[in-house]
Design a protein around this motif. Structure first.
Motif, short mmCIF file in Angstrom:
data_model
loop_
_atom_site.label_atom_id
_atom_site.label_comp_id
_atom_site.label_asym_id
_atom_site.label_seq_id
_atom_site.Cartn_x
_atom_site.Cartn_y
_atom_site.Cartn_z
N GLY A 55 9.15 11.78 -8.99
CA GLY A 55 9.55 11.63 -10.38
C GLY A 55 8.35 11.65 -11.31
O GLY A 55 7.21 11.80 -10.89
N TRP A 56 8.63 11.45 -12.58
CA TRP A 56 7.61 11.52 -13.63
C TRP A 56 6.81 10.23 -13.69
O TRP A 56 7.32 9.16 -13.34
N PRO A 57 5.58 10.30 -14.15
CA PRO A 57 4.75 9.11 -14.28
C PRO A 57 5.39 8.09 -15.22
O PRO A 57 6.08 8.46 -16.17
N ALA A 58 5.15 6.83 -14.94
CA ALA A 58 5.62 5.76 -15.82
C ALA A 58 4.42 5.15 -16.51
O ALA A 58 3.40 4.88 -15.87
N SER A 59 4.53 4.93 -17.80
CA SER A 59 3.43 4.38 -18.58
C SER A 59 3.01 3.02 -18.06
O SER A 59 3.84 2.14 -17.82
N GLY A 60 1.71 2.86 -17.85
CA GLY A 60 1.17 1.58 -17.42
C GLY A 60 1.38 1.25 -15.95
O GLY A 60 1.11 0.13 -15.53
N GLN A 61 1.88 2.20 -15.16
CA GLN A 61 2.12 1.95 -13.74
C GLN A 61 1.17 2.76 -12.89
O GLN A 61 0.91 3.92 -13.18
N ALA A 62 0.69 2.16 -11.83
CA ALA A 62 -0.15 2.90 -10.88
C ALA A 62 0.70 4.03 -10.28
O ALA A 62 1.90 3.82 -10.03
N PRO A 63 0.12 5.19 -10.05
CA PRO A 63 0.90 6.31 -9.50
C PRO A 63 1.67 5.97 -8.22
O PRO A 63 2.83 6.35 -8.08
N PHE A 64 1.04 5.23 -7.29
CA PHE A 64 1.75 4.93 -6.05
C PHE A 64 2.92 3.99 -6.28
O PHE A 64 3.93 4.05 -5.57
N MET A 65 2.83 3.12 -7.30
CA MET A 65 3.95 2.24 -7.62
C MET A 65 5.09 3.03 -8.25
O MET A 65 6.26 2.77 -7.94
N ALA A 66 4.76 3.98 -9.12
CA ALA A 66 5.80 4.84 -9.71
C ALA A 66 6.51 5.60 -8.60
O ALA A 66 7.74 5.75 -8.62
N ALA A 67 5.76 6.07 -7.61
CA ALA A 67 6.35 6.79 -6.49
C ALA A 67 7.27 5.89 -5.67
O ALA A 67 8.36 6.30 -5.25
N ALA A 68 6.86 4.64 -5.45
CA ALA A 68 7.68 3.70 -4.68
C ALA A 68 9.00 3.40 -5.39
O ALA A 68 10.06 3.31 -4.75
N ILE A 69 8.95 3.31 -6.70
CA ILE A 69 10.17 3.07 -7.48
C ILE A 69 11.10 4.27 -7.37
O ILE A 69 12.32 4.12 -7.22
N GLU A 70 10.55 5.47 -7.41
CA GLU A 70 11.37 6.69 -7.25
C GLU A 70 12.04 6.69 -5.88
O GLU A 70 13.20 7.05 -5.75
#
Length: 170
Positions: A55-70
């Motif tokens: 998914g797309w990057p989330a503001s203020g989130q580390a890339p690996f955390m954004a990936a885990a949420i996806e």
């Protein structure tokens, strides 16, 4: 003419273009009962192709955390993720509105510890475990398929990285 081409090629792109053309995802994996490495694939929303959660990057989130949420939202999985990048590949990303967008996907290894029976995209996607060789044949993106084929020969690429346990926020 060559000087103009060189200037265009070396001129930095605006941050907005960089951000809009970048996605983060996970390569969800587990070891089967007999120790075989398996990869979890999900279907894309529009064309129903086998893909990895991204998914797309989330503001203020580390890339690996954004990936885990996806991974949690799209595949209904929880597990361990590391901040180290395991692969990158190019693809055409299907968007809910507008034409597909060329983008670069950064993947993080995600060791699946559990799957949910009910999750955000459960009614819109299918998910299925494959051995690495099968997954490589089913993926349309050539760079990702090539990485998976290499992973079939070197599964330690995923298992040698430090990981952090990620559980959904309550």
């Amino acid at each position: 003419m060559t000087a103009i081409i060189e200037q265009v090629e070396t001129h930095p792109r605006p941050a907005v273009l960089e951000a809009s053309a970048r996605q983060y995802g996970v390569l969800p994996w587990r070891l089967s009962g007999n120790g075989e490495l398996q990869i979890l694939l999900i279907t894309s929303l529009k064309r129903r192709r086998w893909v990895v959660p991204k998914g797309w990057p989330a503001s203020g989130q580390a890339p690996f955390m954004a990936a885990a949420i996806e991974a949690f939202e799209e595949a209904g999985v929880i597990g361990d993720i590391g901040p180290n990048i395991v692969a990158e590949y190019s693809c055409m990303s299907d968007r809910e509105v507008g034409p597909p967008l060329p983008c670069r996907v950064t993947l993080f290894g995600f060791r699946v510890r559990g799957t949910l029976t009910h999750w955000q995209d459960a009614g819109r996607r299918k998910r299925r475990w494959f051995n690495v060789s099968e997954a490589a044949k089913l993926i349309d993106e050539p760079e990702l398929a090539e990485f998976l084929a290499r992973l079939a020969e070197e599964p330690e690429i995923l298992t040698r990285q430090p990981r952090r346990r990620i559980l959904p926020a309550s």
